[in-house]
Design an enzyme around this catalytic site. Structure first.
Site, short mmCIF file in Angstrom:
data_model
loop_
_atom_site.label_atom_id
_atom_site.label_comp_id
_atom_site.label_asym_id
_atom_site.label_seq_id
_atom_site.Cartn_x
_atom_site.Cartn_y
_atom_site.Cartn_z
N SER A 264 4.15 1.30 5.27
CA SER A 264 3.10 0.77 5.73
C SER A 264 1.93 0.22 5.04
O SER A 264 1.84 0.46 3.73
CB SER A 264 2.05 1.88 6.74
OG SER A 264 1.50 2.69 5.92
N LYS A 265 0.96 -0.53 5.54
CA LYS A 265 -0.27 -1.19 4.79
C LYS A 265 -0.93 -0.14 4.30
O LYS A 265 -1.50 -0.37 3.22
CB LYS A 265 -0.92 -1.95 6.04
CG LYS A 265 -1.91 -3.01 5.49
CD LYS A 265 -2.54 -3.95 6.52
CE LYS A 265 -3.53 -3.41 7.16
NZ LYS A 265 -4.13 -4.48 8.14
N ARG A 266 -0.98 1.22 5.02
CA ARG A 266 -1.80 1.91 4.15
C ARG A 266 -1.15 2.65 2.90
O ARG A 266 -1.79 2.84 2.20
CB ARG A 266 -2.07 3.08 5.45
CG ARG A 266 -3.48 3.46 5.68
CD ARG A 266 -3.46 4.49 6.62
NE ARG A 266 -2.70 3.98 7.68
CZ ARG A 266 -1.87 4.58 8.39
NH1 ARG A 266 -1.45 6.12 7.99
NH2 ARG A 266 -1.16 4.46 9.54
N GLY A 268 0.47 0.93 0.89
CA GLY A 268 0.03 -0.08 -0.15
C GLY A 268 -1.00 0.52 -1.05
O GLY A 268 -1.29 0.41 -1.99
#
Ligand code: GLU
Length: 512
Positions: A264-266, A268
């Site tokens: 997920s973006k998190r 990253g």
């Protein structure tokens, strides 16, 4: 055989996730492999989630990676328009077909009525109210209302949705190229909305209509769409299009570095690596996300890395150009299990692509990196720096961070090694070395090496006593390329000056 037509169908709801880029890549590979067509279709029917600029971002990312579509909103083609928001009339016609053949019905229940019904069910102990075969006959729709009532509601412009009539108790079987045969129970599906009250289609309807009209032969997409596929199969049947239904291939998830959840973006942000191809700035939410391009990845390396996250060539080969990927790609070799995202592996790929290029080929990239930091390098100098550093760096900005000393005075010195290696008693000898180097008239690595070796022999000093001193004087550290290559690249004047300047400094560090 019908020519292969594949599509990448992102929703422009934000930047293209790296998983989406992988989906685009596999579609592209199949198209190129079979001489087929790669279509880009923008699925923008959800107005609430629409993000300005997202489509341009997607196009730019595909272009940067060298996998631009053959047909699409920018490119055009015979199957357009390629933005779903521009195809509203097409969906309206198709919804009418389903209404006419009894596969769909009008539902007039208002938001409030639906909420009241949900509350009443809850009070009676049923927490999972669903609009489906078991409940539809007690709702306000064209199945329960009289024909003239329905006509009146429509004539009065009463808001309605169109729902898909799904009968329970059936099994939907379909085959998936990755997972083989799949089966879902129709009782798991409710009477899905096909057209919303605003007259726009839902994803399911638009997706099926477009795949059919655009003559898509293979649907390659993420695993998260697998459960919806049963519904899609039922839609193909309802339209009478089952014979030309595309082949489905659902790609395994990209997992986060722990291998535990979907990347997920998190993740990253947490692990400090990009999950988007390009840097993305969300002005509304005031958010910035890192991109592979800006972090200094080469598109060829990113593509190679992504290709192997979910597909395997069946051999030990890891390095594949895009052309090689096209010829090696085989849908049968798409993996079933999720692929753990390991950024170190991505960095390794990038380094392999740097090493494979000559200094001259890398020179423009190195010039750009130095230029960003305010230093203009000649092409020759950039090629020299690239050649010396490419095996030591992974990402492009490291050419500057680890090669700054080629163009600028040393700012930070490895004091620990200086204390260990600098012998103030040898000062005179090192001054002498600087003098000899200053007078030497053939400034090449080999020739300078001969001078330094002679100096060591004359003074009974070993490599371990001399080279660390030269290296630190030139670059501040004992790391880096060959000392003689460094001397050559830095140039005679600068190198001699740095040697002379450092001796006093070394003595003061040693004393301090
Ligand atoms: N618009 C969907 C998405 O954003 C497309 C899914 C599909 O390929 O069918 O992923």
């Amino acid at each position: 055989m019908t020519p292969v037509r594949v599509r990448f169908a992102p929703s422009p709801t934000g930047p293209l996730h790296i998983g989406g880029l992988r989906t685009a890549l596999y579609n592209y590979l199949l198209a190129r492999k079979t001489g087929g067509i790669f279509v880009l279709r923008i699925e923008d029917t959800d107005q609430k989630r629409y993000v300005e600029g997202a489509e341009a971002y997607i196009m730019e990312a595909l272009e940067w990676c060298g996998i631009s579509p053959d047909e699409g909103p920018q490119k055009g083609g015979n199957y357009g328009p390629y933005r779903q928001s521009e195809r509203q009339e097409i969906y309206a016609v198709h919804v009418k077909t389903l209404l006419a053949n009894g596969s769909a019905y009008y539902a007039f229940d208002s938001e409030e009525e639906l909420n009241d019904r949900r509350d009443a069910e809850k009070a009676a102990g049923n927490h999972n109210f669903r609009y489906d075969a078991s409940t539809r006959m007690s709702m306000r729709n064209s199945l329960t209302l009289k024909k003239n009532e329905v006509e009146k509601l429509l004539a009065d412009n009463t808001p309605y949705v169109v729902r898909f009539r799904i009968d329970t108790g059936n099994t939907v079987n379909f085959s998936d190229s990755v997972r083989e045969s799949m089966s879902f129970q129709t009782s798991e599906l409710g009477d899905q909305v096909l057209m919303k009250a605003d007259g726009l289609p839902t994803y399911h309807l638009a997706n099926i209509v477009d795949d059919h009209l655009m003559e898509i032969t293979h649907v390659i997409r993420g695993e998260e769409w697998l459960p919806s596929t049963a519904l899609h199969v039922l839609l193909y049947r309802a339209f009478g299009w089952e014979d030309t239904m595309p082949i489905f291939a659902h790609l395994p998830l990209l997992l986060n570095p722990d291998g535990k959840g979907k990347l997920s973006k998190r993740d990253g942000a947490k692990f400090g690596f990009p999950v988007f191809p390009l840097r993305y700035e969300d002005k509304v939410k005031d958010e910035v996300a890192a991109g592979f391009r800006e972090d200094g990845f080469l598109p060829e390396a990113l593509i190679n890395f992504l290709a192997l996250l979910g597909w395997n060539p069946g051999t030990e080969q890891e390095i594949f150009s895009l052309k090689e990927l096209v010829s090696a790609f085989d849908m049968k070799r798409i993996n079933k299990s999720g692929a753990r995202f390991d950024i170190e592996k991505g960095r390794w790929f990038n380094q392999q692509y740097l090493i494979a290029q000559s200094g001259a080929e890398l020179a423009p990239l190195v010039q750009t990196e130095f230029s960003k930091q305010g230093f203009e390098l000649s092409a020759g100098k950039a090629a020299q720096v690239a050649g010396l550093l490419k095996e030591r760096v992974h990402l492009l900005p490291e050419f500057f961070s680890s090669g700054r000393y080629f163009v600028a005075p040393v700012e930070i010195y490895d004091e620990k090694t200086i204390r260990k290696k600098w012998k103030p008693d040898n000062r005179v000898k090192f001054d002498n070395l600087a003098d000899v180097l200053a007078g030497h008239d053939d400034w090449t690595a080999a020739s300078v090496k001969a001078v330094v070796v002679a100096f060591m022999n004359d003074n009974e000093l070993g490599f371990g006593a001399v080279l660390p001193i030269i290296r630190i004087a030139l670059s501040g550290s004992v790391q880096g390329p060959d000392a003689f290559d460094m001397l050559e690249a830095i140039g005679q004047d600068t190198a001699v000056k740095r040697l002379r300047k450092s001796y006093d400094l070394f003595t003061s560090i040693k004393g301090g």
